[in-house]
Design an enzyme around this catalytic site. Structure first.
Site, PDB file in Angstrom:
ATOM      1  N   ASN A  15       0.875  -1.177   0.000  1.00  0.00           N
ATOM      2  CA  ASN A  15       0.000   0.000   0.000  1.00  0.00           C
ATOM      3  C   ASN A  15       0.910   1.223   0.000  1.00  0.00           C
ATOM      4  OD1 ASN A  15      -1.788   2.043   0.474  1.00  0.00           O
ATOM      5  ND2 ASN A  15      -2.798   1.064   2.227  1.00  0.00           N
ATOM      6  N   LYS A  38       3.146   0.819   3.220  1.00  0.00           N
ATOM      7  CA  LYS A  38       2.788  -0.235   4.186  1.00  0.00           C
ATOM      8  C   LYS A  38       2.914  -1.554   3.447  1.00  0.00           C
ATOM      9  CE  LYS A  38      -0.968   1.876   6.686  1.00  0.00           C
ATOM     10  NZ  LYS A  38      -2.410   1.912   6.752  1.00  0.00           N
ATOM     11  N   ARG A  52      -2.524  -2.055  -3.519  1.00  0.00           N
ATOM     12  CA  ARG A  52      -3.749  -1.291  -3.285  1.00  0.00           C
ATOM     13  C   ARG A  52      -3.725  -0.065  -4.198  1.00  0.00           C
ATOM     14  NH1 ARG A  52      -5.216   3.352   0.880  1.00  0.00           N
ATOM     15  NH2 ARG A  52      -7.400   3.469   0.346  1.00  0.00           N
ATOM     16  N   HIS A  54     -13.403   2.701  -0.073  1.00  0.00           N
ATOM     17  CA  HIS A  54     -13.279   1.678   0.973  1.00  0.00           C
ATOM     18  C   HIS A  54     -13.841   0.326   0.511  1.00  0.00           C
ATOM     19  CE1 HIS A  54     -13.806   5.288   3.869  1.00  0.00           C
ATOM     20  NE2 HIS A  54     -12.515   5.006   3.822  1.00  0.00           N
ATOM     21  N   GLY A  87     -13.693   4.758  10.201  1.00  0.00           N
ATOM     22  CA  GLY A  87     -12.319   5.035  10.643  1.00  0.00           C
ATOM     23  C   GLY A  87     -12.143   6.532  10.609  1.00  0.00           C
ATOM     24  N   ARG A 106     -13.531  15.645   7.857  1.00  0.00           N
ATOM     25  CA  ARG A 106     -14.341  15.995   6.677  1.00  0.00           C
ATOM     26  C   ARG A 106     -15.803  16.148   7.065  1.00  0.00           C
ATOM     27  NH1 ARG A 106     -12.237  11.122   3.060  1.00  0.00           N
ATOM     28  NH2 ARG A 106     -11.058  10.580   4.918  1.00  0.00           N
ATOM     29  N   ARG A 127     -11.702   9.057  20.256  1.00  0.00           N
ATOM     30  CA  ARG A 127     -11.448   8.825  21.692  1.00  0.00           C
ATOM     31  C   ARG A 127     -11.443  10.133  22.464  1.00  0.00           C
ATOM     32  NH1 ARG A 127      -6.722   4.840  19.918  1.00  0.00           N
ATOM     33  NH2 ARG A 127      -6.716   6.460  18.350  1.00  0.00           N
ATOM     34  N   ASN A 136     -14.049  -0.524  17.701  1.00  0.00           N
ATOM     35  CA  ASN A 136     -13.628  -0.253  19.089  1.00  0.00           C
ATOM     36  C   ASN A 136     -14.544   0.616  19.927  1.00  0.00           C
ATOM     37  OD1 ASN A 136     -10.974  -1.561  18.954  1.00  0.00           O
ATOM     38  ND2 ASN A 136     -10.579  -0.014  17.391  1.00  0.00           N
ATOM     39  N   GLU A 178      -8.098  -5.391   5.115  1.00  0.00           N
ATOM     40  CA  GLU A 178      -7.951  -5.049   3.701  1.00  0.00           C
ATOM     41  C   GLU A 178      -6.758  -5.770   3.076  1.00  0.00           C
ATOM     42  OE1 GLU A 178      -9.344  -0.563   3.303  1.00  0.00           O
ATOM     43  OE2 GLU A 178      -8.736  -1.084   5.324  1.00  0.00           O
TER      44      GLU A 178
HETATM   45  P1  ADP Z   1      -7.867   5.076   9.188  1.00  0.00           P
HETATM   46  O1  ADP Z   1      -9.056   5.509   8.376  1.00  0.00           O
HETATM   47  O2  ADP Z   1      -6.832   6.149   9.316  1.00  0.00           O
HETATM   48  O3  ADP Z   1      -7.332   3.707   8.845  1.00  0.00           O
HETATM   49  P2  ADP Z   1      -8.765   3.822  11.656  1.00  0.00           P
HETATM   50  O4  ADP Z   1      -9.578   2.745  11.042  1.00  0.00           O
HETATM   51  O5  ADP Z   1      -7.507   3.458  12.348  1.00  0.00           O
HETATM   52  O6  ADP Z   1      -8.486   5.010  10.644  1.00  0.00           O
HETATM   53  O7  ADP Z   1      -9.717   4.597  12.712  1.00  0.00           O
HETATM   54  C1  ADP Z   1      -9.314   5.720  13.393  1.00  0.00           C
HETATM   55  C2  ADP Z   1     -10.445   6.146  14.317  1.00  0.00           C
HETATM   56  O8  ADP Z   1     -10.740   5.065  15.206  1.00  0.00           O
HETATM   57  C3  ADP Z   1     -10.105   7.346  15.183  1.00  0.00           C
HETATM   58  O9  ADP Z   1     -11.192   8.256  15.219  1.00  0.00           O
HETATM   59  C4  ADP Z   1      -9.919   6.721  16.561  1.00  0.00           C
HETATM   60  O10 ADP Z   1     -10.260   7.603  17.577  1.00  0.00           O
HETATM   61  C5  ADP Z   1     -10.913   5.589  16.499  1.00  0.00           C
HETATM   62  N1  ADP Z   1     -10.636   4.618  17.562  1.00  0.00           N
HETATM   63  C6  ADP Z   1      -9.585   3.778  17.677  1.00  0.00           C
HETATM   64  N2  ADP Z   1      -9.650   3.103  18.865  1.00  0.00           N
HETATM   65  C7  ADP Z   1     -10.747   3.542  19.502  1.00  0.00           C
HETATM   66  C8  ADP Z   1     -11.377   3.256  20.756  1.00  0.00           C
HETATM   67  N3  ADP Z   1     -10.857   2.360  21.592  1.00  0.00           N
HETATM   68  N4  ADP Z   1     -12.513   3.912  21.079  1.00  0.00           N
HETATM   69  C9  ADP Z   1     -13.029   4.817  20.238  1.00  0.00           C
HETATM   70  N5  ADP Z   1     -12.509   5.141  19.047  1.00  0.00           N
HETATM   71  C10 ADP Z   1     -11.390   4.514  18.681  1.00  0.00           C
END
Ligand code: ADP
Length: 402
Positions: free
Chosen positions: A7, A14, A92, A181, A211, A242, A286, A337, A386
Site C-alpha cells: 500500500n 505499508k 492497493r 473503501h 475510521g 471531513r 477517543r 472499538n 484489507e
Molecule cells: P484510518 O481511516 O486512518 O485507517 P482507523 O480505522 O484506524 O483510521 O480509525 C481511526 C479512528 O478510530 C479514530 O477516530 C480513533 O479515535 C478511532 N478509535 C480507535 N480506537 C478507539 C477506541 N478504543 N474507542 C473509540 N474510538 C477509537
C-alpha cells in the site's frame, strides 16, 4: 506460496507478506517519511520476535521497496529464504474509474487506465503507481495485481451513481458516484455472510466502515448497491476532519459572500470539519468521547450529529433493499472499538428489527454478533482486513491468468 501486499502512499509504504496456505501474516511493516529527512523504517515478523524500528534515509520509493525485499529475506530478521517464495504482489490502488471494475493484472494497458484516473484521485493514484513501478522493477517475473478501492462499487445501478445534475456532466466529464473503501466493505460483507451461514450472493447488509474516513454501503445479494461516499471522499457521514453531506449552497455562499478562496473552502471542508470542526477539539473519536463524558457540550453534539447521520444512512439503505436486511456490520477504528458510538447509532434501529445487546456490545476489536438473540437483523462487529482481501484477490487473479 506467499503474497506480498503493498500500500504505497506519497511518503509512506505499508506492506505485509501473507502465507496463502494458512492466510497468516508472515511479517509486516511501514516505511514513513519517504523523500523527507529522517525516514522511519518499521518491521515486525509474525511472532513479534524480530522487530526493527529505526531512522533511515529513504530517498524514494525504489529504495524503500529494496529495503522491504532485503529485510523479508534477511537471514536473521527475515521470514523467507528467497524472493522465489513470493507468488505474486497485490497493490492497493485507490481509483480505477469506470473502466476498471474488478482486480486486474497490472499490464501496461491497465497501468495506462490507472493513469487516466489520476484527475479523480490526484493524491492517491500517483503514489500508488510509484509503488507498482518500484516493485515491478525488482520482481519482474511474478504477477502484479491491482486491487481497487472503487471496484467493489462497480455493481451499483445507475439510479445509485447518477447525480441529479444535467446528464451532460456524466456523459462529458464522468461526474458520478464512485464510492471508496470497497476492499473493506467487501471483506466484512463476505465474512458476515459466512459467519451467519447465508450464501454470499444472497446476503443483504449495511456495512459501516468508520475510521478516519467513514463510508456506509448497502450490500444487496453480496454486491454494492449504493454507498455514502460519492464522486470524491467528502460526502455522507461526517468524518474525522471531513464535513460529510453539505448543501452545495453553503459552498457557493463561502465563495461568493464570505469571499473565501477555493483553497480555503477546500481546507475547511476536508481538514477542519467533521468531529474536529464540530467539537473544536480533535478528529480522534477517543478524545471526543472523553470530552463529552466530562460534560463538553460541543463534543456531545458532535457525537449526536455523527450517530444521527449514521442512523439516517442505515435506515435509507435498509429501505432501498426492501427491508430485507440480514445484518448491520460495524468495522474500522471506530466501528470495531467504540462501544458507545455503536450503541448510540443502534438506539432507535429497533424499527428495522435490529436490537443491540448492551452486554454483548461491550467488546473491542473482536469478531462478534452484538445484537440480542431475538433481533431479526443481526448487528455484527467484524474487524476489517484489507490486506488479506488484497492477497486473496491477487491469488485469484494470478491463478486465473495462468
Ligand atoms: P484510518 O481511516 O486512518 O485507517 P482507523 O480505522 O484506524 O483510521 O480509525 C481511526 C479512528 O478510530 C479514530 O477516530 C480513533 O479515535 C478511532 N478509535 C480507535 N480506537 C478507539 C477506541 N478504543 N474507542 C473509540 N474510538 C477509537
Amino acid at each position: 506460496m506467499d503474497i506480498l501486499v503493498i500500500n504505497s502512499g506519497s511518503s509512506s509504504i505499508k506492506f505485509q507478506l501473507i502465507n496463502m496456505h494458512n492466510k497468516k501474516v508472515l511479517c509486516k511493516g511501514l516505511l514513513e517519511r519517504i523523500g523527507i529527512a529522517d525516514g522511519i523504517f518499521n518491521y515486525e515478523s509474525h511472532d513479534g520476535k524480530d522487530k526493527i524500528k529505526e531512522t533511515r534515509d529513504i530517498p524514494n520509493h525504489r529504495v524503500g521497496i529494496k529495503m522491504i525485499l532485503d529485510v523479508i529475506q534477511d537471514p536473521k530478521a527475515g521470514v523467507i529464504k528467497s524472493l522465489d517464495e513470493i507468488e505474486g504482489v497485490g497493490h492497493r490502488i485507490v481509483h480505477g474509474g469506470e473502466k476498471i471494475n474488478t482486480s486486474v493484472l497490472l499490464t501496461e494497458a491497465n497501468i495506462k487506465l490507472i493513469e487516466e484516473c489520476i484527475p479523480l484521485a490526484p493524491l492517491h493514484n500517483p503514489p500508488n503507481l510509484m509503488g507498482v513501478e518500484a516493485v515491478k522493477s525488482e520482481l519482474p517475473n511474478v504477477p502484479h495485481v491491482g486491487v481497487f478501492d472503487t471496484a467493489f462499487h462497480a455493481t451499483m445501478p445507475e439510479e445509485s451513481y447518477i447525480y441529479g445534475l444535467n446528464y451532460e456532466y456524466y456523459e462529458k466529464h464522468r461526474i458520478r458516484r464512485f464510492g471508496f473503501h470497497g476492499t473493506s466493505h467487501q471483506y466484512v460483507a463476505e465474512k458476515g455472510a459466512d459467519i451467519l451461514g447465508i450464501p454470499r450472493d444472497q446476503f443483504n447488509c449495511v456495512t459501516c466502515h468508520m475510521g478516519n474516513g467513514v463510508s456506509f454501503t448497502a450490500v444487496k445479494n453480496g454486491k454494492s448497491f449504493d454507498t455514502s461516499l460519492g464522486y470524491g471522499t467528502m460526502c455522507g457521514i461526517p468524518m474525522g476532519t471531513r464535513a460529510g453531506d453539505l448543501d452545495p449552497a453553503i459552498l457557493l455562499h463561502m465563495l461568493d459572500n464570505l469571499k473565501m478562496s477555493t483553497k480555503d473552502v477546500h481546507n475547511q471542508i476536508y481538514n477542519n470539519s467533521g468531529l474536529k470542526g464540530m467539537s473544536g477539539l480533535s478528529n480522534d473519536m477517543r478524545d471526543v468521547q472523553k470530552a463529552a463524558a466530562e460534560g463538553n457540550k460541543r463534543a456531545e453534539l458532535a457525537l449526536e450529529v455523527f450517530a444521527h447521520a449514521a442512523k439516517k444512512y442505515i435506515g435509507a439503505f435498509s429501505t432501498l433493499m426492501g427491508g430485507t436486511l440480514h445484518a448491520i456490520i460495524f468495522t474500522a477504528g471506530i466501528g470495531e472499538n467504540d462501544i458507545a458510538t455503536r450503541e448510540r447509532i443502534c438506539n432507535g434501529l429497533e424499527v428495522l428489527g435490529a436490537r443491540i445487546d448492551k452486554k454483548k456490545n461491550d467488546i473491542r476489536g473482536e469478531e462478534k454478533i452484538v445484537s440480542t438473540d431475538d433481533s431479526r437483523v443481526k448487528i455484527m462487529v467484524i474487524p476489517t482486513n484489507e490486506e488479506l482481501m488484497i492477497a486473496l484477490e491477487t491469488h485469484r487473479v494470478a491463478e486465473e491468468s495462468h
